[in-house]
Design an enzyme around this catalytic site. Sequence first.
Site, mmCIF file in Angstrom:
data_model
loop_
_atom_site.group_PDB
_atom_site.id
_atom_site.type_symbol
_atom_site.label_atom_id
_atom_site.label_comp_id
_atom_site.label_asym_id
_atom_site.label_seq_id
_atom_site.Cartn_x
_atom_site.Cartn_y
_atom_site.Cartn_z
ATOM 1 N N ASP A 14 0.804 -1.229 0.000
ATOM 2 C CA ASP A 14 0.000 0.000 0.000
ATOM 3 C C ASP A 14 0.834 1.276 0.000
ATOM 4 O O ASP A 14 0.427 2.304 0.546
ATOM 5 C CB ASP A 14 -0.963 0.007 1.215
ATOM 6 C CG ASP A 14 -1.844 -1.228 1.235
ATOM 7 O OD1 ASP A 14 -2.190 -1.703 0.141
ATOM 8 O OD2 ASP A 14 -2.175 -1.711 2.333
ATOM 9 N N LYS A 17 1.670 2.245 -5.092
ATOM 10 C CA LYS A 17 2.207 1.724 -6.363
ATOM 11 C C LYS A 17 1.274 2.056 -7.537
ATOM 12 O O LYS A 17 1.717 2.478 -8.603
ATOM 13 C CB LYS A 17 2.399 0.196 -6.264
ATOM 14 C CG LYS A 17 3.381 -0.208 -5.169
ATOM 15 C CD LYS A 17 3.449 -1.714 -4.993
ATOM 16 C CE LYS A 17 2.234 -2.333 -4.339
ATOM 17 N NZ LYS A 17 1.999 -1.961 -2.946
ATOM 18 N N GLY A 41 -4.627 -4.271 -3.760
ATOM 19 C CA GLY A 41 -5.630 -3.235 -4.014
ATOM 20 C C GLY A 41 -4.867 -1.974 -4.371
ATOM 21 O O GLY A 41 -4.219 -1.379 -3.508
ATOM 22 N N HIS A 42 -4.871 -1.624 -5.644
ATOM 23 C CA HIS A 42 -4.094 -0.470 -6.114
ATOM 24 C C HIS A 42 -5.063 0.646 -6.493
ATOM 25 O O HIS A 42 -5.898 0.483 -7.375
ATOM 26 C CB HIS A 42 -3.216 -0.869 -7.306
ATOM 27 C CG HIS A 42 -2.150 -1.871 -6.926
ATOM 28 N ND1 HIS A 42 -1.201 -2.338 -7.804
ATOM 29 C CD2 HIS A 42 -1.884 -2.480 -5.747
ATOM 30 C CE1 HIS A 42 -0.405 -3.190 -7.177
ATOM 31 N NE2 HIS A 42 -0.798 -3.298 -5.930
ATOM 32 N N GLN A 224 1.905 -5.971 -3.261
ATOM 33 C CA GLN A 224 2.388 -6.102 -1.881
ATOM 34 C C GLN A 224 3.666 -5.260 -1.701
ATOM 35 O O GLN A 224 3.844 -4.295 -2.411
ATOM 36 C CB GLN A 224 2.628 -7.574 -1.492
ATOM 37 C CG GLN A 224 1.354 -8.402 -1.364
ATOM 38 C CD GLN A 224 0.743 -8.838 -2.672
ATOM 39 O OE1 GLN A 224 1.394 -9.482 -3.464
ATOM 40 N NE2 GLN A 224 -0.510 -8.493 -2.900
HETATM 41 P P1 GDP Z 1 -0.867 0.390 -3.496
HETATM 42 O O1 GDP Z 1 -1.446 -0.904 -3.047
HETATM 43 O O2 GDP Z 1 0.606 0.468 -3.282
HETATM 44 O O3 GDP Z 1 -1.230 0.751 -4.917
HETATM 45 O O4 GDP Z 1 -1.505 1.515 -2.557
HETATM 46 P P2 GDP Z 1 -3.054 1.616 -2.104
HETATM 47 O O5 GDP Z 1 -3.840 2.125 -3.245
HETATM 48 O O6 GDP Z 1 -3.508 0.384 -1.447
HETATM 49 O O7 GDP Z 1 -2.927 2.690 -0.936
HETATM 50 C C1 GDP Z 1 -2.409 3.952 -1.159
HETATM 51 C C2 GDP Z 1 -3.479 4.986 -0.788
HETATM 52 O O8 GDP Z 1 -2.883 6.241 -0.680
HETATM 53 C C3 GDP Z 1 -4.562 5.123 -1.851
HETATM 54 O O9 GDP Z 1 -5.755 5.467 -1.209
HETATM 55 C C4 GDP Z 1 -4.038 6.278 -2.695
HETATM 56 O O10 GDP Z 1 -5.098 6.994 -3.342
HETATM 57 C C5 GDP Z 1 -3.401 7.132 -1.665
HETATM 58 N N1 GDP Z 1 -2.250 7.918 -2.108
HETATM 59 C C6 GDP Z 1 -1.286 7.613 -3.016
HETATM 60 N N2 GDP Z 1 -0.346 8.571 -3.051
HETATM 61 C C7 GDP Z 1 -0.706 9.497 -2.146
HETATM 62 C C8 GDP Z 1 -0.117 10.730 -1.699
HETATM 63 O O11 GDP Z 1 0.937 11.153 -2.116
HETATM 64 N N3 GDP Z 1 -0.804 11.399 -0.721
HETATM 65 C C9 GDP Z 1 -1.984 10.969 -0.197
HETATM 66 N N4 GDP Z 1 -2.561 11.685 0.741
HETATM 67 N N5 GDP Z 1 -2.542 9.820 -0.598
HETATM 68 C C10 GDP Z 1 -1.908 9.100 -1.552
HETATM 69 P P1 IMO Z 2 -0.961 -4.162 -2.232
HETATM 70 O O1 IMO Z 2 -0.536 -4.680 -3.590
HETATM 71 C C1 IMO Z 2 -0.955 -4.661 2.078
HETATM 72 C C2 IMO Z 2 -0.937 -8.756 3.632
HETATM 73 C C3 IMO Z 2 -2.200 -9.223 4.332
HETATM 74 C C4 IMO Z 2 -1.606 -10.222 5.302
HETATM 75 C C5 IMO Z 2 -0.482 -10.860 4.491
HETATM 76 C C6 IMO Z 2 -0.867 -12.159 3.811
HETATM 77 O O2 IMO Z 2 -2.259 -3.454 -2.252
HETATM 78 O O3 IMO Z 2 0.148 -3.394 -1.604
HETATM 79 P P2 IMO Z 2 -2.396 -12.842 1.781
HETATM 80 O O4 IMO Z 2 -3.812 -12.493 1.449
HETATM 81 O O5 IMO Z 2 -1.417 -12.443 0.738
HETATM 82 O O6 IMO Z 2 -2.254 -14.271 2.172
HETATM 83 O O7 IMO Z 2 -2.067 -11.997 3.103
HETATM 84 O O8 IMO Z 2 -0.139 -9.912 3.505
HETATM 85 N N1 IMO Z 2 -1.181 -8.231 2.270
HETATM 86 C C7 IMO Z 2 -1.143 -6.945 1.953
HETATM 87 N N2 IMO Z 2 -0.965 -5.839 2.727
HETATM 88 N N3 IMO Z 2 -1.085 -4.521 0.750
HETATM 89 C C8 IMO Z 2 -1.238 -5.604 -0.048
HETATM 90 O O9 IMO Z 2 -1.227 -5.510 -1.400
HETATM 91 C C9 IMO Z 2 -1.316 -6.878 0.551
HETATM 92 N N4 IMO Z 2 -1.489 -8.134 0.087
HETATM 93 C C10 IMO Z 2 -1.392 -8.949 1.132
HETATM 94 O O10 IMO Z 2 -2.825 -8.149 5.003
HETATM 95 O O11 IMO Z 2 -1.015 -9.560 6.391
HETATM 96 MG MG MG Z 3 -2.945 -1.626 -1.746
#
Ligand code: GDP
Ligand code: IMO
Ligand code: MG
Length: 426
Positions: A14, A17, A41-42, A224
Site C-alpha cells: 500500500d 504503487k 488493491g491499487h 504487496q
Molecule cells: P498500493 O497498493 O501500493 O497501490 O496503494 P493503495 O492504493 O492500497 O494505498 C495507497 C493509498 O494512498 C490510496 O488510497 C491512494 O489513493 C493514496 N495515495 C497515493 N499517493 C498518495 C499521496 O501522495 N498522498 C496521499 N494523501 N494519498 C496518496
Molecule cells: P498491495 O498490492 C498490504 C498482507 C495481508 C496479510 C499478508 C498475507 O495493495 O500493496 P495474503 O492475502 O497475501 O495471504 O495476506 O499480507 N497483504 C497486503 N498488505 N497490501 C497488499 O497488497 C497486501 N497483500 C497482502 O494483510 O497480512
Molecule cells: Mg494496496
Amino acid sequence: MHKIDVILGLQWGDEGKGKIVDFLATDYDIVARFQGGPNAGHTLKFDGKKYVLHTVPSGIFRNDLINLIGNGVVLDPIVFQRELRSLEQSGVQFHQRLLVSKKAHLILPTHRWLDAASEAHKGKAKIGSTLKGIGPTYMDKTGRNGLRVGDISQSNFKDLYNALKVKHLELLKIYPAIEFDLEKEEEAWFESLNTLLALKQVDAEYYINEALADGKKILAEGAQGSMLDVDFGTYPFVTSSNTITAGVCTGLGVAPQRIGRVIGITKAYCTRVGGGPFPTEQDNETGEKLRQLGMEFGSTTGRPRRCGWIDLPQLKYTIMLNGVTELCMTKIDVLNAFDEIQAATHYRYDGATTDRLPFDLNAIAIESVYQTFQGWQSELDDIRSFDKLPSAARSFIEALQSYLGVPFSMISTGPEREKLILRNDE
Ligand code: GDP
Ligand code: IMO
Ligand code: MG
C-alpha cells in the site's frame, strides 16, 4: 539491450504503487503484473474519480497501452470478472489491450475456503490474510497440483478441476468447519471463466522478450511490498510470492540482466495490514493521527491499517534486496500537520545498537532508535518542484536519501494523478 523497468513497494504494501504506475505508464508500451493476485488493491485517482484495481495492471486507464498479467500472478476469475465489468461501466476499452499469461495459476473457490479455514485454525496466530485464497493457490502451484489459465481450453479441464476440488474438500475436513455454498460458487466460477476466455491468452515469456527485442518499453508493477516477500519478509507474516525484483524474472520470464530502473516506493511513514512485527508501529495517538490523515484503511479488505514512523534500517534492507536505483516517496502530505516527524535510524536488541534486521523479528524484543525532524506545517498541494517544497520537507527528504544512499526521484503530494514532483525534470 532493451530493459524492463520495475516499480515495487519497499514496505508492507500500500505504498501507492497504483498511483505511480498510472502516472508513469504514458512513458511505456506495456505494463505487466508479475506476482500476487487479488490480495492487492491499487488505488488510482483522476478526473475526480477513484478506481481500485486488484488483478488488472495500473496502466489500463492509459489508451493504447498493453497490460499484461504474468505467469507469476494468481488469478481469481470471479474477482477478475467483477473488475472488468466495473472497467466496462467506466467506459474503458480493454479487450484488445489486456493480455493474460497461459501460465498464470487459477484461484478456485475451494482455495479461498482453505485460506479461511487455515486462518481459523491458527486462531490468535493468524497471518491476517486477505482471505482471497493466495496462500493455498501458491501452495498448489509449488506442490504441482495447480490449474493454469491455459488449462481451461484443454478437453479434460473439468476433470482436472474436479480432482483438485475433491482434494480440497478432503483437506478442509482437518480444519475448523467454515460455511460455504459449493454449488453456487462453483457455478459463478465456471461462468466467470467465459470473461477470462474472451481475452487474449499469450505465451507471455515469448511476448515480453519479443517486445523487448522490438524496442518496446515495459514497466513491471509489483504488488504487496518487500517486507511481505515469502523469503525475506517478516515470515510467517508474509504473502506467498516473491514480491522483490527477483520476482520479475520468475513472474514474467525475463533474465536478470534485462532489469533496468528499479523504482522503490516508500510512504513518508509506514503502515501494515494484518498481523506480524512492525518495529516503528505507533499504537497510540500518533498512529491514530496518521491513520485518519492518511485515510489508512485497506483498499481490498477495508481493515484499518496499523501506522508508524518510517523505518530506515528496514528500507536499507529492502533497497539492498531489490537493487533499487531510485526512490519515490508517497504521502508526504500526510505529515503536513505534524510539528515533529520521526524516522527510525537504528534498532536496539540483544544489548547492541545496529541497523540490521534480526533473523526473526517475531521472536525478539526490538527497540527503535529515532531521529527527530522538524515538521513544515503547511500544505504541499500545488507544489510541483522540489525547490518549492518547504525547507523542512527538503531537509527530511535529503537526510533520508543520504542515509539510504539512493536518490528520491519522485515525491507524491496527494492521491491524484497530477500531484507529483519529478526531480529529474529539474
Ligand atoms: P498500493 O497498493 O501500493 O497501490 O496503494 P493503495 O492504493 O492500497 O494505498 C495507497 C493509498 O494512498 C490510496 O488510497 C491512494 O489513493 C493514496 N495515495 C497515493 N499517493 C498518495 C499521496 O501522495 N498522498 C496521499 N494523501 N494519498 C496518496
Ligand atoms: P498491495 O498490492 C498490504 C498482507 C495481508 C496479510 C499478508 C498475507 O495493495 O500493496 P495474503 O492475502 O497475501 O495471504 O495476506 O499480507 N497483504 C497486503 N498488505 N497490501 C497488499 O497488497 C497486501 N497483500 C497482502 O494483510 O497480512
Ligand atoms: Mg494496496
